[in-house]
Scaffold this motif. Structure first.
Motif, PDB file in Angstrom:
ATOM      1  N   ALA A   8     -12.231  -3.074   7.261  1.00 56.62           N
ATOM      2  CA  ALA A   8     -11.557  -4.203   7.913  1.00 56.62           C
ATOM      3  C   ALA A   8     -10.805  -5.070   6.898  1.00 56.62           C
ATOM      4  O   ALA A   8      -9.733  -5.603   7.196  1.00 56.62           O
ATOM      5  N   LYS A   9     -11.337  -5.207   5.687  1.00 56.19           N
ATOM      6  CA  LYS A   9     -10.665  -5.997   4.650  1.00 56.19           C
ATOM      7  C   LYS A   9      -9.596  -5.182   3.921  1.00 56.19           C
ATOM      8  O   LYS A   9      -8.642  -5.740   3.386  1.00 56.19           O
ATOM      9  N   LEU A  10      -9.791  -3.864   3.915  1.00 59.87           N
ATOM     10  CA  LEU A  10      -8.870  -2.974   3.212  1.00 59.87           C
ATOM     11  C   LEU A  10      -7.600  -2.706   4.016  1.00 59.87           C
ATOM     12  O   LEU A  10      -6.507  -2.603   3.454  1.00 59.87           O
ATOM     13  N   VAL A  45      -0.661   1.063  -7.279  1.00 62.69           N
ATOM     14  CA  VAL A  45      -1.205   0.147  -8.296  1.00 62.69           C
ATOM     15  C   VAL A  45      -1.358  -1.246  -7.687  1.00 62.69           C
ATOM     16  O   VAL A  45      -2.372  -1.919  -7.898  1.00 62.69           O
ATOM     17  N   ASP A  46      -0.386  -1.674  -6.912  1.00 56.87           N
ATOM     18  CA  ASP A  46      -0.478  -2.981  -6.238  1.00 56.87           C
ATOM     19  C   ASP A  46      -1.649  -3.024  -5.264  1.00 56.87           C
ATOM     20  O   ASP A  46      -2.351  -4.034  -5.167  1.00 56.87           O
ATOM     21  N   VAL A  51      -7.040  -4.951  -4.053  1.00 57.62           N
ATOM     22  CA  VAL A  51      -8.436  -4.596  -3.750  1.00 57.62           C
ATOM     23  C   VAL A  51      -9.369  -5.237  -4.774  1.00 57.62           C
ATOM     24  O   VAL A  51     -10.408  -5.796  -4.416  1.00 57.62           O
ATOM     25  N   GLU A  52      -8.990  -5.164  -6.039  1.00 63.51           N
ATOM     26  CA  GLU A  52      -9.816  -5.768  -7.087  1.00 63.51           C
ATOM     27  C   GLU A  52      -9.985  -7.265  -6.851  1.00 63.51           C
ATOM     28  O   GLU A  52     -11.090  -7.805  -6.989  1.00 63.51           O
ATOM     29  N   ASP A  53      -8.897  -7.933  -6.484  1.00 60.68           N
ATOM     30  CA  ASP A  53      -8.960  -9.376  -6.212  1.00 60.68           C
ATOM     31  C   ASP A  53      -9.797  -9.674  -4.965  1.00 60.68           C
ATOM     32  O   ASP A  53     -10.632 -10.581  -4.969  1.00 60.68           O
ATOM     33  N   THR A  54      -9.577  -8.920  -3.905  1.00 59.69           N
ATOM     34  CA  THR A  54     -10.246  -9.173  -2.628  1.00 59.69           C
ATOM     35  C   THR A  54     -11.745  -8.943  -2.710  1.00 59.69           C
ATOM     36  O   THR A  54     -12.534  -9.715  -2.169  1.00 59.69           O
ATOM     37  N   PHE A  55     -12.141  -7.872  -3.408  1.00 57.39           N
ATOM     38  CA  PHE A  55     -13.552  -7.500  -3.450  1.00 57.39           C
ATOM     39  C   PHE A  55     -14.242  -7.907  -4.753  1.00 57.39           C
ATOM     40  O   PHE A  55     -15.429  -7.663  -4.920  1.00 57.39           O
ATOM     41  N   ASP A  56     -13.498  -8.511  -5.682  1.00 56.26           N
ATOM     42  CA  ASP A  56     -14.021  -8.927  -6.977  1.00 56.26           C
ATOM     43  C   ASP A  56     -14.683  -7.757  -7.711  1.00 56.26           C
ATOM     44  O   ASP A  56     -15.838  -7.837  -8.147  1.00 56.26           O
ATOM     45  N   VAL A  57     -13.936  -6.657  -7.794  1.00 52.33           N
ATOM     46  CA  VAL A  57     -14.380  -5.468  -8.515  1.00 52.33           C
ATOM     47  C   VAL A  57     -13.269  -5.049  -9.472  1.00 52.33           C
ATOM     48  O   VAL A  57     -12.155  -5.548  -9.377  1.00 52.33           O
ATOM     49  N   ILE A  77     -15.318   1.167  -3.655  1.00 48.43           N
ATOM     50  CA  ILE A  77     -15.638  -0.250  -3.504  1.00 48.43           C
ATOM     51  C   ILE A  77     -17.128  -0.432  -3.253  1.00 48.43           C
ATOM     52  O   ILE A  77     -17.768  -1.299  -3.873  1.00 48.43           O
ATOM     53  N   GLN A  78     -17.718   0.386  -2.367  1.00 51.50           N
ATOM     54  CA  GLN A  78     -19.153   0.276  -2.096  1.00 51.50           C
ATOM     55  C   GLN A  78     -19.964   0.503  -3.364  1.00 51.50           C
ATOM     56  O   GLN A  78     -20.907  -0.233  -3.622  1.00 51.50           O
ATOM     57  N   ALA A  79     -19.599   1.509  -4.146  1.00 55.70           N
ATOM     58  CA  ALA A  79     -20.319   1.786  -5.389  1.00 55.70           C
ATOM     59  C   ALA A  79     -20.224   0.612  -6.355  1.00 55.70           C
ATOM     60  O   ALA A  79     -21.220   0.231  -6.984  1.00 55.70           O
ATOM     61  N   LYS A  80     -19.033   0.011  -6.438  1.00 53.91           N
ATOM     62  CA  LYS A  80     -18.850  -1.144  -7.332  1.00 53.91           C
ATOM     63  C   LYS A  80     -19.669  -2.347  -6.861  1.00 53.91           C
ATOM     64  O   LYS A  80     -20.240  -3.056  -7.680  1.00 53.91           O
TER      65      LYS A  80
END
Length: 83
Positions: A8-10, A45-46, A51-57, A77-80
């Motif tokens: 849903a966030k992705l 890449v964008d 994704v890195e910003d949204t999920f803090d990974v 993302i789940q693993a991170k």
């Protein structure tokens, strides 16, 4: 975080980078980001940066190599988040 919550966030992130010739209704968890959704490498890449910003990974190079489908992104993302 559940797969559904991550999806849903992705989804809005991926929709942002879809080219005009791809309908957002064509997106599903098995969609190949570059082959089916036609997201070019620069936009991929964008997507990762968002994704890195949204999920803090943080995605490592080996994560990028595994990233082909939306399900791949969810798994990474789940693993991170579980680390």
């Amino acid at each position: 975080m559940t797969s559904e919550a991550i999806y849903a966030k992705l989804l809005p992130i991926v929709k942002t980078y879809l080219p005009e010739d791809v309908d957002e209704n064509d997106i599903n968890p098995d969609s190949d980001l570059t082959k089916e959704l036609n997201i070019n490498s620069a936009h991929l890449v964008d997507v990762v940066l968002d994704v890195e910003d949204t999920f803090d990974v943080a995605f490592a190079n080996e994560d990028m190599e595994k990233l082909r489908t939306i399900n791949d992104a969810i798994a990474i993302i789940q693993a991170k988040l579980n680390d």
